[in-house]
Design a protein around this motif. Structure first.
Motif, PDB file in Angstrom:
ATOM      1  N   THR A  32       1.036  -1.206  -0.093  1.00 53.75           N
ATOM      2  CA  THR A  32      -0.013   0.085  -0.063  1.00 53.75           C
ATOM      3  C   THR A  32       1.022   1.169  -0.029  1.00 53.75           C
ATOM      4  O   THR A  32       1.693   1.399   1.041  1.00 53.75           O
ATOM      5  CB  THR A  32      -0.773   0.088   1.243  1.00 53.75           C
ATOM      6  N   VAL A  33       0.655   2.127  -0.754  1.00 51.59           N
ATOM      7  CA  VAL A  33       1.504   3.519  -1.107  1.00 51.59           C
ATOM      8  C   VAL A  33       0.306   4.502  -0.785  1.00 51.59           C
ATOM      9  O   VAL A  33      -0.695   4.683  -1.395  1.00 51.59           O
ATOM     10  CB  VAL A  33       2.120   3.623  -2.550  1.00 51.59           C
ATOM     11  N   ASN A  34       0.714   5.297   0.122  1.00 52.77           N
ATOM     12  CA  ASN A  34      -0.083   6.462   0.432  1.00 52.77           C
ATOM     13  C   ASN A  34       0.610   7.675   0.184  1.00 52.77           C
ATOM     14  O   ASN A  34       1.830   7.843   0.369  1.00 52.77           O
ATOM     15  CB  ASN A  34      -0.428   6.510   1.919  1.00 52.77           C
ATOM     16  N   TYR A  35       0.140   8.437  -0.758  1.00 53.12           N
ATOM     17  CA  TYR A  35       0.683   9.785  -1.401  1.00 53.12           C
ATOM     18  C   TYR A  35       0.134  11.024  -0.316  1.00 53.12           C
ATOM     19  O   TYR A  35      -0.708  10.901   0.464  1.00 53.12           O
ATOM     20  CB  TYR A  35       0.188  10.017  -2.569  1.00 53.12           C
ATOM     21  N   THR A  36       1.120  12.042  -0.608  1.00 55.33           N
ATOM     22  CA  THR A  36       0.703  13.154   0.336  1.00 55.33           C
ATOM     23  C   THR A  36      -0.407  13.988  -0.261  1.00 55.33           C
ATOM     24  O   THR A  36      -0.662  13.776  -1.542  1.00 55.33           O
ATOM     25  CB  THR A  36       2.193  13.935   0.218  1.00 55.33           C
ATOM     26  N   GLU A  37      -0.595  15.349   0.364  1.00 45.10           N
ATOM     27  CA  GLU A  37      -1.365  16.218  -0.117  1.00 45.10           C
ATOM     28  C   GLU A  37      -0.938  16.660  -1.678  1.00 45.10           C
ATOM     29  O   GLU A  37      -1.704  16.938  -2.481  1.00 45.10           O
ATOM     30  CB  GLU A  37      -1.481  17.507   0.794  1.00 45.10           C
ATOM     31  N   GLN A  38       0.452  16.900  -1.915  1.00 43.35           N
ATOM     32  CA  GLN A  38       1.091  17.268  -3.066  1.00 43.35           C
ATOM     33  C   GLN A  38       0.445  16.272  -4.397  1.00 43.35           C
ATOM     34  O   GLN A  38       0.322  16.771  -5.165  1.00 43.35           O
ATOM     35  CB  GLN A  38       2.313  17.411  -3.037  1.00 43.35           C
ATOM     36  N   ALA A  39       0.213  14.819  -3.941  1.00 43.03           N
ATOM     37  CA  ALA A  39      -0.227  14.122  -4.915  1.00 43.03           C
ATOM     38  C   ALA A  39      -1.558  13.842  -4.647  1.00 43.03           C
ATOM     39  O   ALA A  39      -2.027  12.598  -4.814  1.00 43.03           O
ATOM     40  CB  ALA A  39       0.723  12.878  -4.688  1.00 43.03           C
ATOM     41  N   LYS A  40      -2.167  14.701  -4.093  1.00 39.44           N
ATOM     42  CA  LYS A  40      -3.885  14.331  -3.996  1.00 39.44           C
ATOM     43  C   LYS A  40      -4.294  13.407  -2.902  1.00 39.44           C
ATOM     44  O   LYS A  40      -5.236  12.673  -2.850  1.00 39.44           O
ATOM     45  CB  LYS A  40      -4.589  14.117  -5.384  1.00 39.44           C
ATOM     46  N   LYS A  41      -3.300  13.012  -2.218  1.00 36.54           N
ATOM     47  CA  LYS A  41      -3.346  11.968  -0.978  1.00 36.54           C
ATOM     48  C   LYS A  41      -4.367  10.512  -1.483  1.00 36.54           C
ATOM     49  O   LYS A  41      -5.065   9.903  -0.916  1.00 36.54           O
ATOM     50  CB  LYS A  41      -4.448  12.641  -0.079  1.00 36.54           C
ATOM     51  N   ILE A  42      -3.673  10.237  -2.949  1.00 39.31           N
ATOM     52  CA  ILE A  42      -4.044   9.055  -3.224  1.00 39.31           C
ATOM     53  C   ILE A  42      -3.438   7.803  -2.600  1.00 39.31           C
ATOM     54  O   ILE A  42      -2.441   7.924  -2.041  1.00 39.31           O
ATOM     55  CB  ILE A  42      -3.522   8.983  -5.008  1.00 39.31           C
ATOM     56  N   ILE A  43      -4.306   6.763  -2.676  1.00 41.34           N
ATOM     57  CA  ILE A  43      -3.855   5.459  -1.967  1.00 41.34           C
ATOM     58  C   ILE A  43      -3.829   4.305  -3.013  1.00 41.34           C
ATOM     59  O   ILE A  43      -4.988   4.410  -3.605  1.00 41.34           O
ATOM     60  CB  ILE A  43      -4.622   5.111  -0.953  1.00 41.34           C
ATOM     61  N   ILE A  44      -2.633   3.801  -3.411  1.00 39.68           N
ATOM     62  CA  ILE A  44      -2.656   2.762  -4.217  1.00 39.68           C
ATOM     63  C   ILE A  44      -2.348   1.499  -3.830  1.00 39.68           C
ATOM     64  O   ILE A  44      -1.319   1.504  -2.922  1.00 39.68           O
ATOM     65  CB  ILE A  44      -1.650   2.995  -5.531  1.00 39.68           C
ATOM     66  N   SER A  45      -2.967   0.401  -3.982  1.00 43.05           N
ATOM     67  CA  SER A  45      -2.504  -0.871  -3.482  1.00 43.05           C
ATOM     68  C   SER A  45      -2.016  -1.621  -4.588  1.00 43.05           C
ATOM     69  O   SER A  45      -2.705  -1.810  -5.915  1.00 43.05           O
ATOM     70  CB  SER A  45      -3.762  -1.443  -2.705  1.00 43.05           C
ATOM     71  N   LEU A  46      -1.262  -2.623  -4.162  1.00 39.22           N
ATOM     72  CA  LEU A  46      -0.975  -3.615  -5.386  1.00 39.22           C
ATOM     73  C   LEU A  46      -0.699  -4.838  -4.533  1.00 39.22           C
ATOM     74  O   LEU A  46      -0.256  -5.202  -3.540  1.00 39.22           O
ATOM     75  CB  LEU A  46       0.769  -3.283  -5.866  1.00 39.22           C
ATOM     76  N   THR A  47      -1.677  -5.880  -5.282  1.00 42.19           N
ATOM     77  CA  THR A  47      -2.157  -6.949  -4.595  1.00 42.19           C
ATOM     78  C   THR A  47      -1.368  -8.370  -5.379  1.00 42.19           C
ATOM     79  O   THR A  47      -1.702  -8.334  -6.534  1.00 42.19           O
ATOM     80  CB  THR A  47      -3.553  -7.194  -4.649  1.00 42.19           C
TER      81      THR A  47
END
Length: 86
Positions: A32-47
């Motif tokens: 799970t990669v959590n991005y900052t506000e600068q990157a819109k707080k997107i969360i990406i998961s790789l399963t």
């Protein structure tokens, strides 16, 4: 066995940090990669999966491992690779 063995979860910071944190689930291997506000707080998961089934800690898959990428919200689709879009 622990899928996150050898990995230390990290909180990242700094003026140019786009990634806030990266974590690996010890039981499933999901990254799970959590991005900052600068990157819109997107969360990406790789399963990870093998033979269409999730990985099981302590069991070596008999088939190739494939990865499924997913984003946390459809509103983030325009910011992520096509393979991660909802």
């Amino acid at each position: 066995p622990d899928f996150s063995k050898g990995w230390t979860s990290q909180e990242l910071s700094g003026l140019n940090a786009i990634v806030h944190s990266v974590k690996i689930d010890p039981d499933t291997g999901v990254i799970t990669v959590n991005y900052t506000e600068q990157a819109k707080k997107i969360i990406i998961s790789l399963t990870p999966s093998a033979g269409g089934a999730g990985l099981v800690a302590g069991t070596t898959p008999l088939e190739d491992i494939s990865w499924h990428c997913a984003v946390s919200s459809p509103s983030a689709n325009k910011y992520v690779p096509d393979d991660c879009r909802m």
